[in-house]
Design an enzyme around this catalytic site. Sequence first.
Site, PDB file in Angstrom:
ATOM      1  CB  SER A  79      -7.593 -14.251   4.453  1.00  0.00           C
ATOM      2  OG  SER A  79      -6.866 -15.273   3.795  1.00  0.00           O
TER       3      SER A  79
ATOM      4  CG  HIS B 189      -8.197 -10.229   4.968  1.00  0.00           C
ATOM      5  ND1 HIS B 189      -9.512 -10.366   4.584  1.00  0.00           N
ATOM      6  CD2 HIS B 189      -7.465 -10.869   4.020  1.00  0.00           C
ATOM      7  CE1 HIS B 189      -9.578 -11.064   3.455  1.00  0.00           C
ATOM      8  NE2 HIS B 189      -8.348 -11.385   3.097  1.00  0.00           N
TER       9      HIS B 189
ATOM     10  CE  LYS C 246      -8.607  -9.186   0.702  1.00  0.00           C
ATOM     11  NZ  LYS C 246      -7.760  -8.860  -0.452  1.00  0.00           N
TER      12      LYS C 246
END
Length: 396
Positions: free
Chosen positions: A186, A214, A244
């Site tokens: 990340s 991610h 996310k």
Amino acid sequence: MTSKTLDHFLQENLEDLKSRGLYNEIDPLQGANGPVITINGKKLVNLSSNNYLGLATDERLKKVAIEAVKEYGVGAGAVRTINGTLDLHVKLEEKLAKFKGTEAAIAYQSGFNCNMAAISAVMDKNDAILSDELNHASIIDGCRLSKAKIIRFGHSDMEDLRAKAKEAKESGQYNKIMIITDGVFSMDGDVCKLPEIVEIAEEFDIMTYVDDAHGSGVLGKGAGTVKHFGLSDKVDFQMGTLSKAIGVVGGYVAGTQNLIDWLKVRSRPFLFSTSLTPADVTACTEALDLIMNSTELQDNMWENSRYLKEELTKLGFDIGNSETPITPVIIGEEQATQDFSKRLYEEGVYAKSIVFPTVPRGTGRVRNMPSAAHTKEMLDQAIAAYEKVGKEMGII
């Protein structure tokens, strides 16, 4: 009256952090966390959200969430194992398994909870974990909680991993060994070397665990890092978040039916924490449907990412070696990084500084997260601010 010892500890350490540029100020948003946000009445182009596909503010998700509240209420009312499992949770988990290409999946209240839950449910003091040195804090904490021997290997250093895997296996002192890695890291936006990791794991009969917080919704036409490499049948644990790219909240672990059955009876956050709310579960399921049925949002995100990277590079900024939309602008010194972020704010761009201990000392960066929801005009505004501040501070 609070303890004098506590007061002294807090005062001394807070002042120390502030003096070294390591104290993080929190800025409450006045409204939704979209591509443009409002803080203290000021409108800003938002480059700090993990909302990769813009789904956090998507009208389709809002609609189904509102309908779920009307039918099911605002809370699930209990832990999953008593009577907090709604048919909505079952539908979400079935959808997640299909999304990740596994037999089954289990949903948790957060991605952090997933790593605390799954690692410690399978690994114990008689085991060893080979962990990438840049793995996320939740992986580190999950490993610590398991009490397994933690063996760090150099970041994406496959020679180091192989040597340590061989040594751990041949020592004969561990019942089980697991390799854990982030799918997408990340802070730098680089992707793990999963084919090589799987090859090493197969050679030494070691379990594999990928934290794809991610990567899910971003790589592999949305299905994530494991799918990106075509290794869905080779990875034992696929963990991801629902907060996310999915745009809501929560996390999940996907794997074999036996693994998920075990986590349902042995992972503590599942057993002892109230389950995800009806609105969240329904919105997550809708988001997965959108991602699985179209690549439009991913295509927009990747185009915006390419454009931002190109323009920042042309200006002369160091954006590292990101392979994903995560775009760090590496400044270096902590206070300069904080100052750079503050100047961007003054110029109408919200891009938070990230400094030690989140990243190694001396590698402070302003991290940019272009999303599918940004327009070219928004990105151009951000690029102009970067140019102005970069020249003013002598960085470009």
